[in-house]
Scaffold this motif. Sequence first.
Motif, PDB file in Angstrom:
ATOM      1  N   ILE A 141       0.852  -1.198   0.000  1.00 30.59           N
ATOM      2  CA  ILE A 141       0.000   0.000   0.000  1.00 30.59           C
ATOM      3  C   ILE A 141       0.881   1.239   0.000  1.00 30.59           C
ATOM      4  CG2 ILE A 141      -1.576   1.343   1.452  1.00 30.59           C
ATOM      5  CD1 ILE A 141      -2.842  -1.341   2.247  1.00 30.59           C
ATOM      6  N   VAL A 142       0.514   2.209  -0.807  1.00 27.78           N
ATOM      7  CA  VAL A 142       1.329   3.419  -0.889  1.00 27.78           C
ATOM      8  C   VAL A 142       1.044   4.278   0.341  1.00 27.78           C
ATOM      9  CG1 VAL A 142      -0.335   4.735  -2.272  1.00 27.78           C
ATOM     10  CG2 VAL A 142       2.061   5.298  -2.402  1.00 27.78           C
ATOM     11  N   LEU A 143       2.118   4.664   1.017  1.00 27.21           N
ATOM     12  CA  LEU A 143       1.954   5.461   2.245  1.00 27.21           C
ATOM     13  C   LEU A 143       1.984   6.944   1.913  1.00 27.21           C
ATOM     14  CD1 LEU A 143       4.272   3.364   4.555  1.00 27.21           C
ATOM     15  CD2 LEU A 143       1.779   3.370   4.473  1.00 27.21           C
ATOM     16  N   ASP A 144       2.883   7.301   1.002  1.00 26.12           N
ATOM     17  CA  ASP A 144       2.885   8.682   0.539  1.00 26.12           C
ATOM     18  C   ASP A 144       3.529   8.692  -0.842  1.00 26.12           C
ATOM     19  OD1 ASP A 144       2.091  11.269   0.816  1.00 26.12           O
ATOM     20  OD2 ASP A 144       4.030  11.939   1.563  1.00 26.12           O
ATOM     21  N   TYR A 145       3.313   9.800  -1.554  1.00 32.38           N
ATOM     22  CA  TYR A 145       3.703   9.826  -2.947  1.00 32.38           C
ATOM     23  C   TYR A 145       4.006  11.253  -3.355  1.00 32.38           C
ATOM     24  CZ  TYR A 145       2.921   9.913  -7.992  1.00 32.38           C
ATOM     25  OH  TYR A 145       3.043  10.119  -9.332  1.00 32.38           O
ATOM     26  N   THR A 183     -15.134  -5.137   3.978  1.00 35.57           N
ATOM     27  CA  THR A 183     -14.543  -3.895   4.465  1.00 35.57           C
ATOM     28  C   THR A 183     -14.957  -3.629   5.907  1.00 35.57           C
ATOM     29  OG1 THR A 183     -14.748  -3.056   2.221  1.00 35.57           O
ATOM     30  CG2 THR A 183     -14.238  -1.461   3.924  1.00 35.57           C
ATOM     31  N   ASP A 184     -16.241  -3.799   6.169  1.00 31.68           N
ATOM     32  CA  ASP A 184     -16.704  -3.579   7.540  1.00 31.68           C
ATOM     33  C   ASP A 184     -16.017  -4.526   8.515  1.00 31.68           C
ATOM     34  OD1 ASP A 184     -18.323  -1.412   7.207  1.00 31.68           O
ATOM     35  OD2 ASP A 184     -20.086  -2.599   6.639  1.00 31.68           O
ATOM     36  N   LYS A 185     -15.854  -5.774   8.072  1.00 32.75           N
ATOM     37  CA  LYS A 185     -15.176  -6.736   8.948  1.00 32.75           C
ATOM     38  C   LYS A 185     -13.750  -6.297   9.244  1.00 32.75           C
ATOM     39  CE  LYS A 185     -17.489 -11.122   7.968  1.00 32.75           C
ATOM     40  NZ  LYS A 185     -17.227 -12.534   7.652  1.00 32.75           N
ATOM     41  N   MET A 186     -13.101  -5.704   8.241  1.00 31.59           N
ATOM     42  CA  MET A 186     -11.701  -5.336   8.433  1.00 31.59           C
ATOM     43  C   MET A 186     -11.548  -4.109   9.330  1.00 31.59           C
ATOM     44  SD  MET A 186      -9.768  -6.056   4.843  1.00 31.59           S
ATOM     45  CE  MET A 186     -10.874  -5.096   3.848  1.00 31.59           C
ATOM     46  N   VAL A 187     -12.463  -3.153   9.203  1.00 32.25           N
ATOM     47  CA  VAL A 187     -12.273  -1.931   9.988  1.00 32.25           C
ATOM     48  C   VAL A 187     -12.839  -2.038  11.403  1.00 32.25           C
ATOM     49  CG1 VAL A 187     -12.121  -0.402   8.007  1.00 32.25           C
ATOM     50  CG2 VAL A 187     -14.347  -0.855   9.032  1.00 32.25           C
ATOM     51  N   THR A 188     -13.692  -3.052  11.648  1.00 31.22           N
ATOM     52  CA  THR A 188     -14.166  -3.221  13.024  1.00 31.22           C
ATOM     53  C   THR A 188     -13.717  -4.583  13.523  1.00 31.22           C
ATOM     54  OG1 THR A 188     -16.226  -4.002  12.082  1.00 31.22           O
ATOM     55  CG2 THR A 188     -16.213  -1.753  12.891  1.00 31.22           C
ATOM     56  N   PRO A 189     -12.550  -4.640  14.179  1.00 34.89           N
ATOM     57  CA  PRO A 189     -12.029  -5.924  14.636  1.00 34.89           C
ATOM     58  C   PRO A 189     -12.975  -6.517  15.669  1.00 34.89           C
ATOM     59  CG  PRO A 189     -10.554  -4.094  15.211  1.00 34.89           C
ATOM     60  CD  PRO A 189     -11.770  -3.497  14.619  1.00 34.89           C
ATOM     61  N   MET A 229      -6.629   8.642   4.594  1.00 34.57           N
ATOM     62  CA  MET A 229      -7.433   7.597   3.958  1.00 34.57           C
ATOM     63  C   MET A 229      -7.005   6.228   4.461  1.00 34.57           C
ATOM     64  SD  MET A 229      -9.800   7.357   1.692  1.00 34.57           S
ATOM     65  CE  MET A 229     -10.431   6.672   0.186  1.00 34.57           C
ATOM     66  N   ILE A 230      -7.998   5.445   4.853  1.00 40.63           N
ATOM     67  CA  ILE A 230      -7.674   4.079   5.282  1.00 40.63           C
ATOM     68  C   ILE A 230      -7.571   3.192   4.040  1.00 40.63           C
ATOM     69  CG2 ILE A 230      -8.570   2.065   6.510  1.00 40.63           C
ATOM     70  CD1 ILE A 230      -9.709   3.943   8.572  1.00 40.63           C
ATOM     71  N   THR A 231      -6.476   2.462   3.967  1.00 41.81           N
ATOM     72  CA  THR A 231      -6.261   1.591   2.816  1.00 41.81           C
ATOM     73  C   THR A 231      -6.101   0.154   3.295  1.00 41.81           C
ATOM     74  OG1 THR A 231      -5.022   3.419   1.890  1.00 41.81           O
ATOM     75  CG2 THR A 231      -4.921   1.340   0.715  1.00 41.81           C
ATOM     76  N   LYS A 232      -6.761  -0.774   2.640  1.00 43.29           N
ATOM     77  CA  LYS A 232      -6.657  -2.180   3.035  1.00 43.29           C
ATOM     78  C   LYS A 232      -6.359  -3.037   1.815  1.00 43.29           C
ATOM     79  CE  LYS A 232      -7.997  -1.736   7.390  1.00 43.29           C
ATOM     80  NZ  LYS A 232      -7.086  -2.050   8.505  1.00 43.29           N
ATOM     81  N   LYS A 233      -5.570  -4.055   2.063  1.00 42.42           N
ATOM     82  CA  LYS A 233      -5.273  -4.993   0.985  1.00 42.42           C
ATOM     83  C   LYS A 233      -6.126  -6.244   1.166  1.00 42.42           C
ATOM     84  CE  LYS A 233      -1.616  -8.118  -0.571  1.00 42.42           C
ATOM     85  NZ  LYS A 233      -0.174  -8.445  -0.543  1.00 42.42           N
ATOM     86  N   ILE A 234      -6.871  -6.612   0.120  1.00 41.82           N
ATOM     87  CA  ILE A 234      -7.578  -7.884   0.209  1.00 41.82           C
ATOM     88  C   ILE A 234      -7.194  -8.764  -0.986  1.00 41.82           C
ATOM     89  CG2 ILE A 234      -9.550  -6.920   1.435  1.00 41.82           C
ATOM     90  CD1 ILE A 234     -11.141  -7.173  -1.142  1.00 41.82           C
ATOM     91  N   ALA A 278      -2.110  -1.460  12.458  1.00 39.50           N
ATOM     92  CA  ALA A 278      -3.376  -1.683  13.152  1.00 39.50           C
ATOM     93  C   ALA A 278      -4.575  -1.179  12.347  1.00 39.50           C
ATOM     94  CB  ALA A 278      -3.347  -1.020  14.523  1.00 39.50           C
ATOM     95  N   ASP A 279      -4.490   0.055  11.817  1.00 36.66           N
ATOM     96  CA  ASP A 279      -5.714   0.620  11.220  1.00 36.66           C
ATOM     97  C   ASP A 279      -5.638   0.884   9.719  1.00 36.66           C
ATOM     98  OD1 ASP A 279      -4.169   2.824  10.972  1.00 36.66           O
ATOM     99  OD2 ASP A 279      -5.236   4.039  12.465  1.00 36.66           O
ATOM    100  N   GLY A 280      -4.459   0.717   9.130  1.00 38.84           N
ATOM    101  CA  GLY A 280      -4.375   0.899   7.680  1.00 38.84           C
ATOM    102  C   GLY A 280      -4.553   2.330   7.229  1.00 38.84           C
ATOM    103  N   ASP A 281      -4.386   3.295   8.127  1.00 36.64           N
ATOM    104  CA  ASP A 281      -4.587   4.685   7.736  1.00 36.64           C
ATOM    105  C   ASP A 281      -3.244   5.305   7.325  1.00 36.64           C
ATOM    106  OD1 ASP A 281      -5.347   7.195   7.284  1.00 36.64           O
ATOM    107  OD2 ASP A 281      -6.029   7.641   9.335  1.00 36.64           O
TER     108      ASP A 281
END
Lengths: 604, 166
Positions: free
Chosen positions: A182-186, B159-165, B1-6, A280-283
């Motif tokens: 995931i790109v953190l910054d760019y 997505t909801d599952k991932m953001v609310t552990p 922005m929250i980013t998740k890899k699935i 933890a939060d992917g932010d």
Amino acid sequence: MSENKFNDFPEEGAALPPEGEAPAPLSGEEWERLRSLLLGREIAAIRALRERLDNHDLHARELSEVVAEAILLRTQKDQTIEKVLQPTVEEIFQNNLRRNPHQVVNHLFPLMGPAIRRSITETFRSMMQSFSRTLEMSFSWRGLQWRLEAMRTGRSFSDIVMIHTLLYRVEQVFLIHTETGIVLDYAENEGIKSQDADLVSAMLTAVQDFVKDCFAGGGQAAALESLQMGDLTILVERTPQAYIACVVRGTPPADFAGQINTSLELIILECAEEFKQFAADGDSGPFKKIRRHLLDCLDARYIEEKRKAPFFIRYLPAALLLFLVIAFGGLKYQQYKYESMVEELGRQPGVVITAAEPSLLGSWRLSCLRDDLAVDPSNFLVEAGMAQNRFHIDVYSYISLDGDIVKRRVEEAIKPPPGVRMSFSDEHVLRLSGDAPLGWIIATREKALTTPGVKDVDTSLLKDPLAQELNQLMARIDGTIIYFPLNKDLPETESAPKLIEAVDNIVALEKLAANMGMGITVTIYGHADAIGNEKYNYDLSQARAKTVAAMLYARGSSVPISTYGMGADFAAYEDGKPIADPGSRKIILKVHLARLAAMEQWNP
Amino acid sequence: MITKKICMVGSFSVGKTSLVSRYVYSIFSDAYLSSIGVKISKKDVASSKGQVKLMVWDLEGRDDYGEINTTYLRGSNGLIIVVDGTREETLSAALGMHQKALNLVGEIPFLLLINKQDLADEWEITPKMLKILNEKNYNPIFTSAKNGLNVEKAFKMITDKMVTPS
Ligand SMILES: Nc1nc2c(ncn2[C@@H]2O[C@H](COP(=O)(O)OP(=O)(O)O)[C@@H](O)[C@H]2O)c(=O)[nH]1
Ligand SMILES: [Mg+2]
């Protein structure tokens, strides 16, 4: 001195001098007791005080409480402290620098390095811009080459200049989370057309994983360090948490990887917390704060312009070439221009060029055929821009069948009055439409048909408004039948109104036709029934026709009237025998239009 | 922005690529799938915790027997496991893959999709199997990449599952 009284205090066991008359001298023991009775508390206090004066640690601790305030007070008063400390501080710094320069640099670099690099980048960028502008207007040999290249490849001139002068430029920098991709910054350089950074960095991570999988069995040592395609390189510097990927155009200097690494390490140091949080939060939001480190990687270098040869020597070849191009091009261009003028003349309707020879010096000998209605060849060439002394032309008349010319010719021949539209088809058929007097229509047909080049004339769309009235009148008159009693040459009284009407119509028609330049003639056919002998019947039928003719004249008509006695030729029979049939005793009227000399007024 | 890899996992031809490519944005062509075995797309999903950017890794199954590409799974925040409702064997393969993924990336949120719901005539997954799945807390969702049934919903659920552990 009162301050020293503690020190003067007699030592334990020393005797006091007697004061006046003492009752009895006290023994040492008694004295000691008394002393402790009287001074016991003070002694303890004094002891504590002495201890405090002797104890350096305590001093320091106490001083430390107030030293800052003291310095502050003093600095507010004067600059003594600064002056006193300065030499010491300087010495310390110099010693330090001598002993361990790396450490100092390491500490300063993160502060100064980026600032310096950024200012250099800025300078280069602005230099490049002005350089490019100068080139854009100059005619240096290289400038010309590049300009040609730009034309050939369809790229902008500044692009070409950049390609040739660019050593390298970092176009995009990604800070990518190693594990997730995931790109953190760019960050990207100005004017870069970039793809979606999220997708690119994820794919970049996948590609690296792929390469690692395929060729290195997953070992960390074999991690991909750079990818190359054309003049684009992707340089990768990595740590377990994150990696930086730089998209570089051109060849970056050898120490560039080191530069990226510096930035990356600073980021890792600064963002220890953020990395934990991200797991933890992917932010990725918090990573914005390290943008400046990425910007530091957006470096660019250009080849510097060497200005060695003096101005005129560098530009001489280009100037010469330009001169030759202009001179030769000018000649060629003029020749080409004249040639196309002559060609253009040949394309004019009604002009046929039969000979055209340019002389070596660029003047022309021409001869041509020309219809009287075509352009004047000399005027044409002069107006097109050919100097009068540049050509000589012999002109021979002919009649052109060229569509345009025929059209002009027929137009001149018929001179269509207002209200008449004409068109001339490619098949050379003249079509006329609109309103025109019948006389003109008839005359025009004849003229048009005899004009050279006209194959046919269509006047079906040409209407004479009067002609319609004329036709109606004629239709009313034509075929009028007047019946006669048995064996009489005066019409029946019942048919008088019909006869009068016919006569009036004939008079009206005569006037109308005269207005239109036409005349009319009337023919009267007399008939008789089959009773009686043939001669008699002829005479009777003739007499009947003449009677009606006389009546027409009597009512003011001046038309030429022909009368025919038809006898009993058309009379009715029954079973082959003549019968006394009233329907056979009659005259029949006919009118004819005729062209009069008067109609010539339409076409003098 | 929250980013998740699935990651999308499942046997060959169960509809992973179809589920992704019609509902998700990508700049890469499907050719990447056959060349490097993965295609990455992205999708913005409104979740209970605000807007989330999903990086969707569509993994090309290497074969039909529950083998998966473990490298690409690394760092994944969630799994979408896809089964072809018309081919029973893809279910057991999917469960196998899930197990392998668990060993590799630990307990991460997942969603089991039974795809091709539009092909009722060829359906092979029995109510009995569904009952077992539900007992094991797989709670599968029927989807169709063809008519779009539950596709958006599935992305939102993972997505909801991932953001609310839990
Ligand atoms: N009828 C139907 N066909 C589907 C559906 N999803 C995928 N397919 C078809 O199944 C085939 C395999 O799909 P694909 O997405 O390539 O599967 P993948 O190998 O899992 O990526 C393709 O022909 C798709 O058109 C679905 O929901 N309904
Ligand atoms: Mg696929």
